[in-house]
Design a protein around this motif. Sequence first.
Motif, PDB file in Angstrom:
ATOM      1  N   ALA A   1       0.847  -1.175  -0.140  1.00  0.00           N
ATOM      2  CA  ALA A   1       0.131   0.016   0.120  1.00  0.00           C
ATOM      3  C   ALA A   1       0.915   1.196   0.110  1.00  0.00           C
ATOM      4  O   ALA A   1       0.534   2.350  -0.679  1.00  0.00           O
ATOM      5  CB  ALA A   1      -0.846  -0.025   1.159  1.00  0.00           C
ATOM      6  N   ARG A   2       1.993   1.249   0.800  1.00  0.00           N
ATOM      7  CA  ARG A   2       2.873   2.383   0.914  1.00  0.00           C
ATOM      8  C   ARG A   2       3.410   2.598  -0.528  1.00  0.00           C
ATOM      9  O   ARG A   2       3.466   3.710  -1.126  1.00  0.00           O
ATOM     10  CB  ARG A   2       3.821   2.306   1.872  1.00  0.00           C
ATOM     11  CG  ARG A   2       4.850   3.433   2.106  1.00  0.00           C
ATOM     12  CD  ARG A   2       5.816   3.265   3.050  1.00  0.00           C
ATOM     13  NE  ARG A   2       6.647   2.050   2.784  1.00  0.00           N
ATOM     14  CZ  ARG A   2       6.754   1.055   3.506  1.00  0.00           C
ATOM     15  NH1 ARG A   2       5.928   0.816   4.402  1.00  0.00           N
ATOM     16  NH2 ARG A   2       7.699   0.173   3.116  1.00  0.00           N
ATOM     17  N   LEU A   3       3.992   1.275  -1.130  1.00  0.00           N
ATOM     18  CA  LEU A   3       4.524   1.938  -2.547  1.00  0.00           C
ATOM     19  C   LEU A   3       3.579   2.331  -3.682  1.00  0.00           C
ATOM     20  O   LEU A   3       3.850   3.254  -4.415  1.00  0.00           O
ATOM     21  CB  LEU A   3       5.099   0.204  -3.088  1.00  0.00           C
ATOM     22  CG  LEU A   3       6.273  -0.170  -2.316  1.00  0.00           C
ATOM     23  CD1 LEU A   3       6.780  -1.651  -2.791  1.00  0.00           C
ATOM     24  CD2 LEU A   3       7.477   0.610  -2.390  1.00  0.00           C
ATOM     25  N   MET A   4       2.275   1.785  -3.440  1.00  0.00           N
ATOM     26  CA  MET A   4       1.386   2.286  -4.314  1.00  0.00           C
ATOM     27  C   MET A   4       0.747   3.663  -4.142  1.00  0.00           C
ATOM     28  O   MET A   4       0.609   4.643  -5.095  1.00  0.00           O
ATOM     29  CB  MET A   4      -0.051   1.316  -4.457  1.00  0.00           C
ATOM     30  CG  MET A   4       0.209   0.005  -4.987  1.00  0.00           C
ATOM     31  SD  MET A   4      -1.317  -0.999  -4.875  1.00  0.00           S
ATOM     32  CE  MET A   4      -2.513  -0.018  -5.933  1.00  0.00           C
ATOM     33  N   ASP A   5       0.842   4.104  -2.969  1.00  0.00           N
ATOM     34  CA  ASP A   5       0.474   5.407  -2.453  1.00  0.00           C
ATOM     35  C   ASP A   5       1.387   6.581  -2.917  1.00  0.00           C
ATOM     36  O   ASP A   5       1.177   7.675  -3.270  1.00  0.00           O
ATOM     37  CB  ASP A   5       0.338   5.219  -0.779  1.00  0.00           C
ATOM     38  CG  ASP A   5       0.104   6.807  -0.356  1.00  0.00           C
ATOM     39  OD1 ASP A   5      -1.150   7.093  -0.420  1.00  0.00           O
ATOM     40  OD2 ASP A   5       0.640   7.572   0.018  1.00  0.00           O
TER      41      ASP A   5
ATOM     42  N   ASN B   1      -2.657   1.511 -11.618  1.00  0.00           N
ATOM     43  CA  ASN B   1      -2.679   1.853 -10.123  1.00  0.00           C
ATOM     44  C   ASN B   1      -3.577   3.281  -9.987  1.00  0.00           C
ATOM     45  O   ASN B   1      -4.500   3.325  -8.974  1.00  0.00           O
ATOM     46  CB  ASN B   1      -1.421   1.790  -8.925  1.00  0.00           C
ATOM     47  CG  ASN B   1      -0.867   0.606  -9.119  1.00  0.00           C
ATOM     48  OD1 ASN B   1      -1.658  -0.507  -9.242  1.00  0.00           O
ATOM     49  ND2 ASN B   1       0.323   0.316  -8.773  1.00  0.00           N
ATOM     50  N   GLY B   2      -3.114   4.409 -10.504  1.00  0.00           N
ATOM     51  CA  GLY B   2      -3.864   5.668 -10.477  1.00  0.00           C
ATOM     52  C   GLY B   2      -5.227   5.338 -10.897  1.00  0.00           C
ATOM     53  O   GLY B   2      -6.222   6.193 -10.250  1.00  0.00           O
ATOM     54  N   LEU B   3      -5.624   4.666 -11.983  1.00  0.00           N
ATOM     55  CA  LEU B   3      -6.958   4.464 -12.294  1.00  0.00           C
ATOM     56  C   LEU B   3      -7.845   3.748 -11.131  1.00  0.00           C
ATOM     57  O   LEU B   3      -8.950   3.897 -10.927  1.00  0.00           O
ATOM     58  CB  LEU B   3      -7.109   3.571 -13.470  1.00  0.00           C
ATOM     59  CG  LEU B   3      -6.662   4.368 -14.926  1.00  0.00           C
ATOM     60  CD1 LEU B   3      -6.544   3.200 -16.043  1.00  0.00           C
ATOM     61  CD2 LEU B   3      -7.811   5.730 -14.994  1.00  0.00           C
ATOM     62  N   HIS B   4      -7.005   2.836 -10.415  1.00  0.00           N
ATOM     63  CA  HIS B   4      -7.665   2.019  -9.587  1.00  0.00           C
ATOM     64  C   HIS B   4      -7.907   3.025  -8.196  1.00  0.00           C
ATOM     65  O   HIS B   4      -9.211   2.922  -7.737  1.00  0.00           O
ATOM     66  CB  HIS B   4      -6.795   0.973  -8.797  1.00  0.00           C
ATOM     67  CG  HIS B   4      -7.150   0.436  -7.441  1.00  0.00           C
ATOM     68  ND1 HIS B   4      -7.913  -0.778  -7.615  1.00  0.00           N
ATOM     69  CD2 HIS B   4      -6.855   0.721  -6.266  1.00  0.00           C
ATOM     70  CE1 HIS B   4      -8.012  -1.058  -6.384  1.00  0.00           C
ATOM     71  NE2 HIS B   4      -7.590  -0.463  -5.490  1.00  0.00           N
TER      72      HIS B   4
END
Length: 301
Positions: free
Chosen positions: A221-225, A270-273
Amino acid sequence: MRKPFDPFAVFRRDEQIEALKTEMSVGDSALHEDCRPTRFHNRAPIATVFWAHDGGPIRTIIDGRKTRPTGLFPSIKAGFRSMPWDSLLEEQVMQLADISSRIGYLLAQPHRIEIQVRNNRGKPLTYFPDLLLRAHRSVVKELHAGKAFCDIAAVPHASPLSDYELETVIVEVKADVDPRDGDDNYRDKLKFAKQVYGRRGFHFFELRASKHLKPSFVRLARLMDWRKNVALDIHDEEACLDAFAGSSKTQRWRVEDALGGGSMGRVKLNGLHYRGFVSIDLRMGQVDEADVWLRSGGGRA
């Protein structure tokens, strides 16, 4: 565009605007024997809930006097506002809430509850919850069943969220060993607050770190954030739609390739998610074969 959560609509707008307080009626059994709620002439409220005038956090936390880590978390689910935190655990929970397809809104430090009690030198007990979420009813059911919050956040949701499906969840985030656990007055305050929320149809949960914040998914979650604010335009949305080829579900690698492939394709997906355009199954991590669902209406019905 997401409709912002209005706390005054939940707590009856006319009463909140007029007095910014809500009357509660809770029996003496809710508190410790020497710390019972006081009712004045059976008319004054036992507990009063105060919201910020701007609908944001009621306190900002960061005042330059803290000796522990504090910061601001830019949240898409909060309408791209920065939410304050004074515990790394709180920041991690907000990261999970922001990534979850079944949570439509979050607000840190949402309000203040003042509880009138006896034998407290005339001062009310004051409680600030850590986080307010507007979550799909399935999230509430799974939390009641004891499921870890990180596992809940990883579950995809194929359809857009409807306001009628969302319920209000109040979250208190705690370390496994909290110095306040042995404080009877503090435990009584939490019990009373839980009754206050229950009478308003809110759900109250305490989340302990070891159970609800598993390191492997918190790291993901941190990497995606870090890259969730990637710039996206209509061409990226059209490329994403082409990857589905008229279907409502496809695999992650297909969408990433359509968005340019490599790291950029992954970041854009990931941004679209995060924006609710698609929903990624994150239960196995970021694997190429993970299912991705297309959500119509930008994630909100």
